[in-house]
Design a protein around this motif. Structure first.
Motif, short mmCIF file in Angstrom:
data_model
loop_
_atom_site.label_atom_id
_atom_site.label_comp_id
_atom_site.label_asym_id
_atom_site.label_seq_id
_atom_site.Cartn_x
_atom_site.Cartn_y
_atom_site.Cartn_z
N ILE A 250 -12.83 7.89 14.95
CA ILE A 250 -11.37 7.31 14.40
C ILE A 250 -9.74 8.12 14.35
CG2 ILE A 250 -10.53 5.58 12.81
CD1 ILE A 250 -13.54 4.70 12.23
N LEU A 251 -10.00 9.42 13.61
CA LEU A 251 -9.75 10.23 13.64
C LEU A 251 -8.91 10.65 14.72
CD1 LEU A 251 -8.24 12.06 10.80
CD2 LEU A 251 -9.39 14.04 11.13
N ALA A 252 -9.83 11.38 15.12
CA ALA A 252 -9.46 11.24 17.44
C ALA A 252 -8.79 10.39 17.70
CB ALA A 252 -10.29 11.92 17.62
N TYR A 253 -8.78 9.50 17.40
CA TYR A 253 -8.39 8.10 17.91
C TYR A 253 -6.98 8.26 17.99
CZ TYR A 253 -6.62 3.57 19.93
OH TYR A 253 -6.25 2.11 20.55
N PHE A 254 -6.74 8.02 16.22
CA PHE A 254 -5.81 7.86 15.37
C PHE A 254 -4.79 9.05 16.50
CE2 PHE A 254 -3.05 9.36 11.98
CZ PHE A 254 -2.20 7.94 11.36
N VAL A 255 -4.94 10.16 16.12
CA VAL A 255 -3.90 11.83 16.74
C VAL A 255 -3.84 11.36 17.90
CG1 VAL A 255 -4.70 14.48 17.37
CG2 VAL A 255 -5.09 13.42 15.24
N TRP A 256 -4.86 10.77 19.09
CA TRP A 256 -4.57 11.19 20.02
C TRP A 256 -3.13 9.67 20.99
CZ3 TRP A 256 -4.68 12.47 24.93
CH2 TRP A 256 -4.43 12.22 25.83
N SER A 257 -3.47 8.85 20.11
CA SER A 257 -2.14 7.50 19.69
C SER A 257 -0.61 8.10 19.46
CB SER A 257 -2.28 6.50 18.15
OG SER A 257 -3.37 6.08 19.41
N ILE A 258 -0.54 9.16 18.65
CA ILE A 258 0.51 9.37 17.84
C ILE A 258 0.87 10.24 19.55
CG2 ILE A 258 1.13 11.56 16.15
CD1 ILE A 258 -0.38 9.81 14.36
N ILE A 259 -0.31 11.46 19.21
CA ILE A 259 0.63 12.19 21.13
C ILE A 259 1.11 11.18 21.73
CG2 ILE A 259 -0.18 13.99 22.80
CD1 ILE A 259 -2.41 14.60 20.20
#
Length: 68
Positions: free
Chosen positions: A13-22
């Motif tokens: 979930i954290l990786a998906y959140f960071v990817w969405s922000i990028i």
């Protein structure tokens, strides 16, 4: 075992959140660049239309005319 599974899900979930922000940041940059390009084109068109008319064209105001 349950703790490892929950931590794994948390990291996904954290990786998906960071990817969405990028992705959001890069899309904002692309949109800003496109907007700037459109503004520059509009300024270029307006400056071209304000150039002096050709030598054989005389521009007169509404009240400045003369009939020969």
């Amino acid at each position: 075992m349950l703790g490892r599974l929950l931590s794994f899900i948390f990291y996904i979930i954290l990786a998906y959140f960071v990817w969405s922000i990028i992705k959001l940041i890069f899309n904002m940059g692309r949109t800003t660049a496109e907007f700037s390009r459109r503004v520059d084109e509009a300024k270029k068109k307006s400056s071209q239309s304000k150039k002096q008319p050709a030598d054989n064209v005389i521009e007169l105001d509404r009240d400045q005319y003369k009939v020969k």
